[in-house]
Scaffold this active site. Structure first.
Site, PDB file in Angstrom:
ATOM      1  N   PRO A 151      32.986  35.986  40.747  1.00 14.79           N
ATOM      2  CA  PRO A 151      33.364  37.097  39.873  1.00 14.79           C
ATOM      3  C   PRO A 151      32.323  38.207  39.984  1.00 14.79           C
ATOM      4  O   PRO A 151      31.136  37.942  40.193  1.00 14.79           O
ATOM      5  CB  PRO A 151      33.372  36.464  38.478  1.00 14.79           C
ATOM      6  N   HIS A 152      32.777  39.448  39.860  1.00 11.50           N
ATOM      7  CA  HIS A 152      31.849  40.564  39.998  1.00 11.50           C
ATOM      8  C   HIS A 152      32.430  41.815  39.358  1.00 11.50           C
ATOM      9  O   HIS A 152      33.644  41.937  39.232  1.00 11.50           O
ATOM     10  CB  HIS A 152      31.516  40.836  41.465  1.00 11.50           C
TER      11      HIS A 152
END
Length: 153
Positions: free
Chosen positions: A67-68
């Site tokens: 995730p980012h």
């Protein structure tokens, strides 16, 4: 990105976690970023990560969740890393993620964000790198491996 910014410190690594779902896993890692002062508003940052995750799930081959987000609530680029032995569904091609790496970048840090993402992706394709992180006995070992191996240029 300045050379004075360390991507990950032992305080940003947590081993042997358990999570109900990807939002729970992301929240646990984002709390590490908040506690380190790299994230100023936890709900705001989590909303930015969720919005990015809704565009396309971030599960990678090798049982990795990545995730980012770029966010106005991030003061300095960084990574929070967690191992989840029971796995977390990040919609990866080979099952639940046992290694989750949350990338946080400032809203105006598009170039940093892309360089970090590319450098990490280049290393994560290698089983040896993933194994070194998963088999590390402690957070300091994980942080040292990432800081040594993930070269952001």
């Amino acid at each position: 990105m300045t050379s004075s910014t360390t991507l990950v410190t032992p305080e940003l690594v947590s081993l042997g976690l358990s999570a109900h779902d990807r939002q729970d896993a992301t929240r646990q890692l984002a709390e590490l970023l908040r506690d380190s002062g790299r994230v100023t508003d936890l709900p705001g940052f989590l909303a930015d990560v969720q919005a990015r995750e809704e565009q396309m799930p971030t599960g990678l081959p090798g049982q990795v969740g990545l995730p980012h987000a770029r966010s106005a609530y991030v003061t300095a680029p960084g990574l929070a890393i967690g191992t989840f032995p029971e796995g977390v569904d990040f919609a990866g091609p080979d099952g639940d993620a046992v290694l989750v790496i949350l990338i946080a970048a400032p809203a105006n840090g598009d170039e940093d964000h892309l360089r970090i993402l590319a450098a990490l992706a280049r290393k994560l394709v290698h089983a040896e790198f993933r194994a070194a992180l998963l088999e590390s006995p402690d957070a300091a070992g994980v942080a040292a491996t990432v800081n040594r191996e993930v070269v952001v240029s």
